[in-house]
Motif scaffolding. Structure first.
Motif, PDB file in Angstrom:
ATOM      1  N   UNK A  35     -13.501 -10.239 -91.088  1.00 30.58           N
ATOM      2  CA  UNK A  35     -12.598 -10.266 -90.045  1.00 30.58           C
ATOM      3  C   UNK A  35     -12.595 -10.242 -88.710  1.00 30.58           C
ATOM      4  N   UNK A  36     -12.347 -12.026 -87.976  1.00 34.25           N
ATOM      5  CA  UNK A  36     -12.876 -12.218 -86.622  1.00 34.25           C
ATOM      6  C   UNK A  36     -12.410 -11.486 -85.756  1.00 34.25           C
ATOM      7  N   UNK A  37     -12.772 -10.660 -85.186  1.00 37.76           N
ATOM      8  CA  UNK A  37     -11.892  -9.666 -83.688  1.00 37.76           C
ATOM      9  C   UNK A  37     -12.058 -10.708 -82.529  1.00 37.76           C
ATOM     10  N   UNK A  38     -13.084 -11.493 -82.606  1.00 38.00           N
ATOM     11  CA  UNK A  38     -13.099 -11.941 -81.329  1.00 38.00           C
ATOM     12  C   UNK A  38     -13.905 -13.179 -81.075  1.00 38.00           C
ATOM     13  N   UNK A  39     -13.737 -14.847 -81.825  1.00 40.23           N
ATOM     14  CA  UNK A  39     -14.345 -15.744 -82.078  1.00 40.23           C
ATOM     15  C   UNK A  39     -15.727 -15.692 -82.696  1.00 40.23           C
ATOM     16  N   UNK A  40     -16.569 -15.476 -81.670  1.00 38.63           N
ATOM     17  CA  UNK A  40     -17.990 -15.074 -82.089  1.00 38.63           C
ATOM     18  C   UNK A  40     -18.741 -14.561 -80.909  1.00 38.63           C
ATOM     19  N   UNK A  41     -17.989 -13.375 -81.181  1.00 37.88           N
ATOM     20  CA  UNK A  41     -18.165 -11.827 -80.380  1.00 37.88           C
ATOM     21  C   UNK A  41     -18.867 -10.884 -81.614  1.00 37.88           C
ATOM     22  N   UNK A  42     -16.935 -10.918 -82.192  1.00 28.27           N
ATOM     23  CA  UNK A  42     -17.112  -9.678 -82.331  1.00 28.27           C
ATOM     24  C   UNK A  42     -16.196  -9.855 -84.015  1.00 28.27           C
ATOM     25  N   UNK A  43     -16.903  -9.477 -85.212  1.00 29.32           N
ATOM     26  CA  UNK A  43     -16.010  -9.756 -87.060  1.00 29.32           C
ATOM     27  C   UNK A  43     -16.638  -8.503 -87.521  1.00 29.32           C
ATOM     28  N   UNK A  44     -16.141  -7.965 -88.144  1.00 24.42           N
ATOM     29  CA  UNK A  44     -16.100  -7.369 -89.335  1.00 24.42           C
ATOM     30  C   UNK A  44     -15.525  -7.194 -90.773  1.00 24.42           C
TER      31      UNK A  44
END
Length: 298
Positions: A35-44
């Motif tokens: 699940x992408x939380x913010x572009x290439x900055x955060x994901x889970x």
């Protein structure tokens, strides 16, 4: 209990690429999509498994991604993931300096005081006597220096204002709790939007520091007590609480919180915390709770 692996980079060095996510899924042995939380900055990435497996999985993932500027955490994906009480340390956490060291610099004693501060934050010496020793060196300093330092020298840690405002928008109570001084926590808390602040009170006489600090000292035990008192007053489950800090005097508060986060912390603190942030800014604490960047309040 289901787990979730959170990968966080910094806006200045985005690093959560498709290749990184593919490698992370392989290490975690999960078929779940990220699940992408913010572009290439955060994901889970959802991860099946028991909470007891989280430490080993975390270390495996950190090892696999060791060459990347990425923070890695594995946390429970439960109903209390978004916290309703947030306590934060101030010095070297919500701001980038240690206030007592900056006070000491105005009278040419920064090197001496900073050495004591560093040892106390590493847990090498007890916090309370170290605080009294440093404060004694500041005797006769004008209290007005604090306002000048806030204006001219202190800098807010990136992401802090967004962290506090976003949590408040989503119903959390926020408190700045510091082993520093109310001369600083009051203005800093107001600037960042905290609901409350709790810190040490310096002795004053005729507008100058007396070289003393009032009892009780806000140190390691008192920070934990503050969290418990606020949690009880608000009627919250322990799992609904979040705390962040960097030094040894934060350890009890971090252990008491449902999620204790070490932010650019001393080694002993990083080792003990539920999650640690080295690369991201303070908005990382929002990603740890499952917020997407589109939900942030600037």
């Amino acid at each position: 209990m289901a787990l979730v692996a959170i990968l966080i980079a910094n806006e200045a060095r985005p690093a959560i690429t498709d290749a990184v996510l593919t490698e992370a899924r392989a290490v975690l042995a999960t078929g779940h999509r990220p699940r992408i939380l913010h572009g290439t900055v955060a994901a889970e990435i959802p991860v099946p498994g028991a909470l007891a497996a989280a430490p080993a999985l975390t270390e495996r993932l950190r090892t696999a991604l060791a060459g990347e500027p990425i923070d890695v955490s594995l946390l429970p994906a439960d109903r209390h993931r978004r916290k309703r009480l947030f306590l934060a340390d101030m010095d070297s956490t919500m701001i980038e300096q240690e206030c007592i060291d900056e006070l000491a610099e105005t009278i040419g004693l920064k090197q001496q005081v900073s050495a004591i501060t560093e040892r106390a934050m590493r847990g090498e010496i007890a916090f309370e006597p170290a605080l009294r020793e440093r404060v004694a060196l500041l005797k006769d300093l004008s209290a007005g220096v604090a306002a000048a330092l806030i204006r001219d020298r202190l800098t807010l840690t990136p992401g802090g204002r967004t962290l506090v405002r976003t949590m408040k928008r989503h119903g959390a109570h926020t408190c700045l709790v510091s082993g520093g001084f109310t001369l600083f926590t009051g203005p800093i808390a107001a600037t960042l939007g905290f609901d409350a602040h709790h810190a040490n009170r310096l002795g004053l006489a005729d507008g100058r520091l007396t070289g003393t600090v009032e009892d009780p000292i806000v140190g390691r035990p008192e920070k934990r007590v503050t969290l418990i008192e606020l949690r009880t007053r608000l009627g919250l489950d322990p799992a609904e609480t979040l705390a962040v800090g960097d030094g040894a005097n934060d350890l009890d508060m971090l252990a008491e919180a449902g999620l204790g986060v070490a932010f650019r912390a001393k080694p002993a603190v990083a080792a003990a915390a539920d999650a640690r942030v080295e690369h991201g800014d303070l908005s990382a604490l929002l990603y740890l709770q499952g917020f997407t960047a589109s939900e942030f309040v600037g």
